[in-house]
Design a protein around this motif. Structure first.
Motif, PDB file in Angstrom:
ATOM      1  N   ALA A  36      -0.600 -10.503  -3.443  1.00  0.00           N
ATOM      2  CA  ALA A  36       0.039  -9.708  -2.378  1.00  0.00           C
ATOM      3  C   ALA A  36      -0.274  -8.227  -2.525  1.00  0.00           C
ATOM      4  CB  ALA A  36       1.545  -9.963  -2.353  1.00  0.00           C
ATOM      5  N   TYR A  37      -1.521  -7.909  -2.810  1.00  0.00           N
ATOM      6  CA  TYR A  37      -1.912  -6.524  -3.046  1.00  0.00           C
ATOM      7  C   TYR A  37      -1.841  -5.658  -1.787  1.00  0.00           C
ATOM      8  CZ  TYR A  37      -3.449  -7.222  -7.879  1.00  0.00           C
ATOM      9  OH  TYR A  37      -3.508  -7.461  -9.220  1.00  0.00           O
ATOM     10  N   ALA A  38      -1.908  -6.234  -0.607  1.00  0.00           N
ATOM     11  CA  ALA A  38      -1.840  -5.421   0.608  1.00  0.00           C
ATOM     12  C   ALA A  38      -0.560  -4.592   0.637  1.00  0.00           C
ATOM     13  CB  ALA A  38      -1.943  -6.294   1.849  1.00  0.00           C
ATOM     14  N   LEU A  39       0.501  -5.126   0.066  1.00  0.00           N
ATOM     15  CA  LEU A  39       1.784  -4.406   0.036  1.00  0.00           C
ATOM     16  C   LEU A  39       1.801  -3.319  -1.023  1.00  0.00           C
ATOM     17  CD1 LEU A  39       4.114  -7.514   0.329  1.00  0.00           C
ATOM     18  CD2 LEU A  39       3.407  -5.961   2.159  1.00  0.00           C
ATOM     19  N   ARG A  40       0.808  -3.310  -1.909  1.00  0.00           N
ATOM     20  CA  ARG A  40       0.797  -2.403  -3.059  1.00  0.00           C
ATOM     21  C   ARG A  40      -0.456  -1.544  -3.154  1.00  0.00           C
ATOM     22  NH1 ARG A  40       2.038  -7.685  -6.633  1.00  0.00           N
ATOM     23  NH2 ARG A  40       4.191  -7.950  -6.027  1.00  0.00           N
ATOM     24  N   ASP A  41      -1.384  -1.742  -2.257  1.00  0.00           N
ATOM     25  CA  ASP A  41      -2.708  -1.129  -2.338  1.00  0.00           C
ATOM     26  C   ASP A  41      -2.655   0.371  -2.033  1.00  0.00           C
ATOM     27  OD1 ASP A  41      -5.387  -0.396  -2.025  1.00  0.00           O
ATOM     28  OD2 ASP A  41      -5.927  -2.292  -1.074  1.00  0.00           O
ATOM     29  N   PRO A  42      -3.126   1.214  -2.963  1.00  0.00           N
ATOM     30  CA  PRO A  42      -3.135   2.658  -2.703  1.00  0.00           C
ATOM     31  C   PRO A  42      -4.014   3.039  -1.505  1.00  0.00           C
ATOM     32  CG  PRO A  42      -3.763   2.193  -4.988  1.00  0.00           C
ATOM     33  CD  PRO A  42      -3.592   0.886  -4.309  1.00  0.00           C
ATOM     34  N   LEU A  43      -5.074   2.282  -1.234  1.00  0.00           N
ATOM     35  CA  LEU A  43      -5.921   2.562  -0.077  1.00  0.00           C
ATOM     36  C   LEU A  43      -5.111   2.410   1.207  1.00  0.00           C
ATOM     37  CD1 LEU A  43      -9.522   1.377   0.597  1.00  0.00           C
ATOM     38  CD2 LEU A  43      -7.783   1.205   2.334  1.00  0.00           C
ATOM     39  N   ILE A  44      -4.343   1.341   1.316  1.00  0.00           N
ATOM     40  CA  ILE A  44      -3.538   1.122   2.522  1.00  0.00           C
ATOM     41  C   ILE A  44      -2.430   2.166   2.611  1.00  0.00           C
ATOM     42  CG2 ILE A  44      -1.975  -0.476   3.691  1.00  0.00           C
ATOM     43  CD1 ILE A  44      -3.757  -2.766   2.625  1.00  0.00           C
ATOM     44  N   ALA A  45      -1.795   2.483   1.484  1.00  0.00           N
ATOM     45  CA  ALA A  45      -0.752   3.517   1.485  1.00  0.00           C
ATOM     46  C   ALA A  45      -1.334   4.845   1.960  1.00  0.00           C
ATOM     47  CB  ALA A  45      -0.142   3.655   0.097  1.00  0.00           C
ATOM     48  N   TRP A  46      -2.517   5.205   1.457  1.00  0.00           N
ATOM     49  CA  TRP A  46      -3.171   6.429   1.893  1.00  0.00           C
ATOM     50  C   TRP A  46      -3.458   6.362   3.387  1.00  0.00           C
ATOM     51  CZ3 TRP A  46      -7.736   7.347   4.371  1.00  0.00           C
ATOM     52  CH2 TRP A  46      -8.071   8.690   4.529  1.00  0.00           C
ATOM     53  N   GLY A  47      -4.021   5.242   3.844  1.00  0.00           N
ATOM     54  CA  GLY A  47      -4.398   5.095   5.248  1.00  0.00           C
ATOM     55  C   GLY A  47      -3.229   5.148   6.203  1.00  0.00           C
ATOM     56  N   LEU A  48      -2.075   4.694   5.761  1.00  0.00           N
ATOM     57  CA  LEU A  48      -0.892   4.749   6.618  1.00  0.00           C
ATOM     58  C   LEU A  48      -0.273   6.145   6.649  1.00  0.00           C
ATOM     59  CD1 LEU A  48       0.748   1.317   5.780  1.00  0.00           C
ATOM     60  CD2 LEU A  48      -0.368   1.983   7.927  1.00  0.00           C
ATOM     61  N   SER A  49      -0.544   6.939   5.632  1.00  0.00           N
ATOM     62  CA  SER A  49       0.074   8.272   5.578  1.00  0.00           C
ATOM     63  C   SER A  49      -0.892   9.405   5.902  1.00  0.00           C
ATOM     64  CB  SER A  49       0.695   8.501   4.200  1.00  0.00           C
ATOM     65  OG  SER A  49      -0.278   8.402   3.192  1.00  0.00           O
ATOM     66  N   CYS A  50      -2.185   9.138   5.977  1.00  0.00           N
ATOM     67  CA  CYS A  50      -3.193  10.181   6.226  1.00  0.00           C
ATOM     68  C   CYS A  50      -4.209   9.695   7.250  1.00  0.00           C
ATOM     69  CB  CYS A  50      -3.947  10.514   4.938  1.00  0.00           C
ATOM     70  SG  CYS A  50      -2.923  11.096   3.596  1.00  0.00           S
TER      71      CYS A  50
END
Length: 187
Positions: A36-50
């Motif tokens: 379940a890395y999609a919930l924890r992925d720094p790339l996705i977190a970055w993409g949702l915030s930047c």
């Protein structure tokens, strides 16, 4: 442009992309999904915030699950993330290579492709009432003949409404059109 593969999520709405595709190693994709890395992925977190484009090595977010290191074990050593669009309909793309960092010119080309994909896949949100009614009948379990009778139209007119709804929603099937209409809150 992405020798070790890519992962694309276009028009992420309500936590799910309307279009998703990945060419990463299937073993990595399975490992990623199982954990379940999609919930924890720094790339996705970055993409949702930047918005913009950034090398993976420049994303300064915590990675407590060591996803970057594990990705490298699958040949995803270097990468670039691109994010564009409003927060209500964000597109996020990750591109990878195993041999070196992406050059600035390569990042610019990838970002241009991502922005273009984001624009051309913008879903239409203006279905006609007739198209919505046709999709609603099929979504409710009616067969074509029953849906047409319920709406007081011919079966061929119902099919024409479904085809035009699929075209507007960029869906290949009526089931996919129904799903997209639900996701953008038309049904």
């Amino acid at each position: 442009m992405s020798p070790a593969g890519y992962s694309v999520g276009l028009h992420i709405r309500f936590a799910a992309p309307l279009v998703a595709e990945s060419t990463y190693d299937p073993k990595w994709l399975d490992h990623y999904a199982v954990n379940a890395y999609a919930l924890r992925d720094p790339l996705i977190a970055w993409g949702l915030s930047c918005e913009g484009a950034v090398r993976w090595s420049e994303i300064a977010l915590p990675d407590p699950f060591d996803i970057w290191r594990e990705a490298a074990d699958f040949g995803l050593n270097f990468g670039v993330a691109v994010s564009c669009g409003s927060i209500q309909s964000r597109s996020i793309v990750g591109c990878a290579r195993s041999d070196r960092e992406f050059a600035d010119q390569e990042i610019d080309k990838i970002a241009t492709v991502v922005r273009t994909l984001h624009q051309i896949t913008e879903p239409k949100t203006d279905l006609t009432q007739a198209q919505i009614q046709a999709l609603r009948c099929i979504a409710g379990g009616d067969r074509h003949a029953a849906a047409a009778a319920k709406l007081g139209i011919s079966e061929s007119a119902l099919k024409a409404r479904l085809v035009s709804a699929r075209e507007r929603l960029m869906a290949r099937t009526t089931s996919e059109a129904i799903q997209k209409a639900i996701e953008i809150r038309l049904l």
